[in-house]
Design an enzyme around this catalytic site. Sequence first.
Site, PDB file in Angstrom:
ATOM      1  N   HIS A 115      -2.177  16.822  91.887  1.00 37.24           N
ATOM      2  CA  HIS A 115      -2.867  18.001  92.388  1.00 37.24           C
ATOM      3  C   HIS A 115      -3.356  18.863  91.226  1.00 37.24           C
ATOM      4  O   HIS A 115      -2.604  19.166  90.314  1.00 37.24           O
ATOM      5  CB  HIS A 115      -1.928  18.798  93.298  1.00 37.24           C
ATOM      6  CG  HIS A 115      -2.588  19.945  93.967  1.00 37.24           C
ATOM      7  ND1 HIS A 115      -1.926  21.120  94.197  1.00 37.24           N
ATOM      8  CD2 HIS A 115      -3.839  20.113  94.458  1.00 37.24           C
ATOM      9  CE1 HIS A 115      -2.742  21.964  94.804  1.00 37.24           C
ATOM     10  NE2 HIS A 115      -3.909  21.367  94.976  1.00 37.24           N
TER      11      HIS A 115
ATOM     12  N   ASP B 298     -23.565  12.150  82.903  1.00 39.48           N
ATOM     13  CA  ASP B 298     -24.777  11.400  82.600  1.00 39.48           C
ATOM     14  C   ASP B 298     -24.590  10.704  81.254  1.00 39.48           C
ATOM     15  O   ASP B 298     -23.544  10.842  80.614  1.00 39.48           O
ATOM     16  CB  ASP B 298     -26.014  12.303  82.638  1.00 39.48           C
ATOM     17  CG  ASP B 298     -25.969  13.468  81.654  1.00 39.48           C
ATOM     18  OD1 ASP B 298     -25.336  13.351  80.577  1.00 39.48           O
ATOM     19  OD2 ASP B 298     -26.584  14.509  81.948  1.00 39.48           O
TER      20      ASP B 298
ATOM     21  N   HIS C  61     -23.754  25.026  81.386  1.00 38.38           N
ATOM     22  CA  HIS C  61     -23.584  23.677  80.842  1.00 38.38           C
ATOM     23  C   HIS C  61     -22.615  23.690  79.660  1.00 38.38           C
ATOM     24  O   HIS C  61     -21.777  22.789  79.532  1.00 38.38           O
ATOM     25  CB  HIS C  61     -24.942  23.112  80.424  1.00 38.38           C
ATOM     26  CG  HIS C  61     -24.885  21.715  79.911  1.00 38.38           C
ATOM     27  ND1 HIS C  61     -24.489  20.652  80.690  1.00 38.38           N
ATOM     28  CD2 HIS C  61     -25.164  21.197  78.687  1.00 38.38           C
ATOM     29  CE1 HIS C  61     -24.534  19.536  79.973  1.00 38.38           C
ATOM     30  NE2 HIS C  61     -24.941  19.850  78.751  1.00 38.38           N
TER      31      HIS C  61
ATOM     32  N   TYR D 274     -28.601  17.126  83.133  1.00 36.50           N
ATOM     33  CA  TYR D 274     -27.547  17.961  83.725  1.00 36.50           C
ATOM     34  C   TYR D 274     -26.848  17.310  84.917  1.00 36.50           C
ATOM     35  O   TYR D 274     -26.322  18.001  85.781  1.00 36.50           O
ATOM     36  CB  TYR D 274     -28.095  19.347  84.106  1.00 36.50           C
ATOM     37  CG  TYR D 274     -28.640  20.081  82.912  1.00 36.50           C
ATOM     38  CD1 TYR D 274     -27.783  20.661  81.986  1.00 36.50           C
ATOM     39  CD2 TYR D 274     -30.011  20.169  82.687  1.00 36.50           C
ATOM     40  CE1 TYR D 274     -28.273  21.317  80.867  1.00 36.50           C
ATOM     41  CE2 TYR D 274     -30.521  20.821  81.573  1.00 36.50           C
ATOM     42  CZ  TYR D 274     -29.639  21.390  80.663  1.00 36.50           C
ATOM     43  OH  TYR D 274     -30.134  22.030  79.564  1.00 36.50           O
TER      44      TYR D 274
ATOM     45  N   ASN E  70     -23.895  16.115  85.673  1.00 32.88           N
ATOM     46  CA  ASN E  70     -22.485  16.077  85.299  1.00 32.88           C
ATOM     47  C   ASN E  70     -21.703  16.873  86.326  1.00 32.88           C
ATOM     48  O   ASN E  70     -22.192  17.872  86.856  1.00 32.88           O
ATOM     49  CB  ASN E  70     -22.280  16.710  83.910  1.00 32.88           C
ATOM     50  CG  ASN E  70     -23.169  16.092  82.861  1.00 32.88           C
ATOM     51  OD1 ASN E  70     -23.012  14.936  82.513  1.00 32.88           O
ATOM     52  ND2 ASN E  70     -24.126  16.864  82.359  1.00 32.88           N
TER      53      ASN E  70
END
Length: 131
Positions: free
Chosen positions: A20, A28, A98, A120, A122
């Site tokens: 957990h 990418d 990012h 982007y 990801n």
Amino acid sequence: MKKTILINSRLSEVIASMGHTDTIAIADSGLPIPKGVERIDLALTRDIPRFLDTLRVILSELCVEEAIIATEMKEKSPETYAELLKILGNIPIKEVSHEELKVMTKECVAVVRTGEYTPYCNIILRSGVVF
């Protein structure tokens, strides 16, 4: 042989060992992977495998309580962003820069590198519990 759709043995093992709140990233082809974080490199060539295909397979095995993405995805990759929202369904989404997402990958149990060439693409998935 496994009956579920995820057949990559190392990725299956990593997901099975997650507890957990542990996190795993799907990246990418260009995201830098921090030293010390396990790299599960699935990239074969440009766009194989795709980011969203990899996400779908991982979601079939992993209970996710939160997804973290870069705010830049919405503007730079709007089609992928729209499809991502559909795939995630009711999973809460947190947006960060990012640069912040790249820092957060240092805490992931692994980063799964895809062949994705769309900018982007990801995501960090935070493991939930099934009960």
